[in-house]
Scaffold this motif. Structure first.
Motif, PDB file in Angstrom:
ATOM      1  N   MET A 127       0.837  -1.146   0.000  1.00  0.00           N
ATOM      2  CA  MET A 127       0.000   0.000   0.000  1.00  0.00           C
ATOM      3  C   MET A 127       0.899   1.231   0.000  1.00  0.00           C
ATOM      4  O   MET A 127       1.896   1.270   0.701  1.00  0.00           O
ATOM      5  N   ILE A 128       0.561   2.217  -0.766  1.00  0.00           N
ATOM      6  CA  ILE A 128       1.365   3.418  -0.872  1.00  0.00           C
ATOM      7  C   ILE A 128       0.589   4.579  -0.284  1.00  0.00           C
ATOM      8  O   ILE A 128      -0.553   4.829  -0.656  1.00  0.00           O
ATOM      9  N   PHE A 129       1.215   5.279   0.648  1.00  0.00           N
ATOM     10  CA  PHE A 129       0.624   6.467   1.242  1.00  0.00           C
ATOM     11  C   PHE A 129       1.368   7.679   0.714  1.00  0.00           C
ATOM     12  O   PHE A 129       2.588   7.703   0.700  1.00  0.00           O
ATOM     13  N   SER A 130       0.645   8.648   0.283  1.00  0.00           N
ATOM     14  CA  SER A 130       1.290   9.882  -0.148  1.00  0.00           C
ATOM     15  C   SER A 130       0.424  11.060   0.271  1.00  0.00           C
ATOM     16  O   SER A 130      -0.793  10.949   0.376  1.00  0.00           O
ATOM     17  N   ILE A 131       1.077  12.129   0.544  1.00  0.00           N
ATOM     18  CA  ILE A 131       0.377  13.347   0.887  1.00  0.00           C
ATOM     19  C   ILE A 131       0.988  14.468   0.077  1.00  0.00           C
ATOM     20  O   ILE A 131       2.156  14.422  -0.286  1.00  0.00           O
ATOM     21  N   LYS A 132       0.185  15.466  -0.254  1.00  0.00           N
ATOM     22  CA  LYS A 132       0.694  16.611  -0.997  1.00  0.00           C
ATOM     23  C   LYS A 132       1.327  17.562   0.003  1.00  0.00           C
ATOM     24  O   LYS A 132       0.640  18.358   0.639  1.00  0.00           O
ATOM     25  N   ALA A 133       2.607  17.416   0.166  1.00  0.00           N
ATOM     26  CA  ALA A 133       3.308  18.247   1.134  1.00  0.00           C
ATOM     27  C   ALA A 133       4.772  18.329   0.745  1.00  0.00           C
ATOM     28  O   ALA A 133       5.197  17.751  -0.257  1.00  0.00           O
ATOM     29  N   GLY A 134       5.502  18.992   1.568  1.00  0.00           N
ATOM     30  CA  GLY A 134       6.918  19.169   1.287  1.00  0.00           C
ATOM     31  C   GLY A 134       7.774  18.078   1.900  1.00  0.00           C
ATOM     32  O   GLY A 134       7.270  17.127   2.502  1.00  0.00           O
ATOM     33  N   PRO A 135       9.088  18.223   1.768  1.00  0.00           N
ATOM     34  CA  PRO A 135      10.013  17.221   2.300  1.00  0.00           C
ATOM     35  C   PRO A 135       9.919  17.059   3.814  1.00  0.00           C
ATOM     36  O   PRO A 135      10.153  15.978   4.331  1.00  0.00           O
ATOM     37  N   ALA A 136       9.538  18.114   4.527  1.00  0.00           N
ATOM     38  CA  ALA A 136       9.414  18.009   5.983  1.00  0.00           C
ATOM     39  C   ALA A 136       8.299  17.038   6.355  1.00  0.00           C
ATOM     40  O   ALA A 136       8.443  16.235   7.281  1.00  0.00           O
ATOM     41  N   ASP A 137       7.172  17.085   5.629  1.00  0.00           N
ATOM     42  CA  ASP A 137       6.069  16.165   5.902  1.00  0.00           C
ATOM     43  C   ASP A 137       6.429  14.728   5.537  1.00  0.00           C
ATOM     44  O   ASP A 137       5.970  13.793   6.172  1.00  0.00           O
ATOM     45  N   ASP A 138       7.252  14.553   4.506  1.00  0.00           N
ATOM     46  CA  ASP A 138       7.722  13.207   4.161  1.00  0.00           C
ATOM     47  C   ASP A 138       8.551  12.628   5.295  1.00  0.00           C
ATOM     48  O   ASP A 138       8.444  11.446   5.616  1.00  0.00           O
ATOM     49  N   LYS A 139       9.362  13.457   5.917  1.00  0.00           N
ATOM     50  CA  LYS A 139      10.185  12.990   7.042  1.00  0.00           C
ATOM     51  C   LYS A 139       9.307  12.642   8.239  1.00  0.00           C
ATOM     52  O   LYS A 139       9.584  11.684   8.958  1.00  0.00           O
ATOM     53  N   ASP A 193       6.095  18.389  16.250  1.00  0.00           N
ATOM     54  CA  ASP A 193       5.368  17.863  15.094  1.00  0.00           C
ATOM     55  C   ASP A 193       4.155  17.022  15.491  1.00  0.00           C
ATOM     56  O   ASP A 193       3.546  16.376  14.642  1.00  0.00           O
ATOM     57  N   HIS A 194       3.801  17.009  16.771  1.00  0.00           N
ATOM     58  CA  HIS A 194       2.700  16.164  17.246  1.00  0.00           C
ATOM     59  C   HIS A 194       1.384  16.415  16.495  1.00  0.00           C
ATOM     60  O   HIS A 194       0.747  15.446  16.060  1.00  0.00           O
ATOM     61  N   PRO A 195       0.946  17.671  16.303  1.00  0.00           N
ATOM     62  CA  PRO A 195      -0.328  17.880  15.579  1.00  0.00           C
ATOM     63  C   PRO A 195      -0.293  17.348  14.144  1.00  0.00           C
ATOM     64  O   PRO A 195      -1.274  16.754  13.678  1.00  0.00           O
TER      65      PRO A 195
END
Length: 92
Positions: free
Chosen positions: A1-13, A36-38
């Motif tokens: 399963m592949i999860f992706s979100i439209k965000a920047g490199p910080a969200d990928d981390k 980064d809890h929220p």
């Protein structure tokens, strides 16, 4: 399963950190303490919200055949018959 979100490199981390913390088991995902809890809570809710439970997951063609065979065997054990011939009983 592949999860992706439209965000920047910080969200990928953040996503990588969440998955590593849960040992890539989606049911064990937890948001960690910190700044980064929220964002972690939002990502975990998206992952859990997009999952299909095993009860609602469509069965494969192989499992449908196995279920049909099990249903047929159950029907035969209840007195049903798949024989197309009819034997006459002797009358007294």
């Amino acid at each position: 399963m592949i999860f992706s979100i439209k965000a920047g490199p910080a969200d990928d981390k953040i996503l990588q950190r969440i998955l590593k913390r849960g040992r890539y088991a989606t049911l064990d995902l937890e948001a960690g303490p910190g700044p980064d809890h929220p964002e972690e809570v939002v990502i975990i809710r998206r992952i859990l919200g997009s999952m299909i439970s095993s009860e609602n997951y469509p069965s494969s063609p192989h499992m449908q055949i196995r279920r049909h065979r099990a249903d047929l065997a159950s029907w035969e054990n209840e007195g049903g018959s798949t024989s197309s011939t009819f034997e006459e009983r002797p009358t007294c």
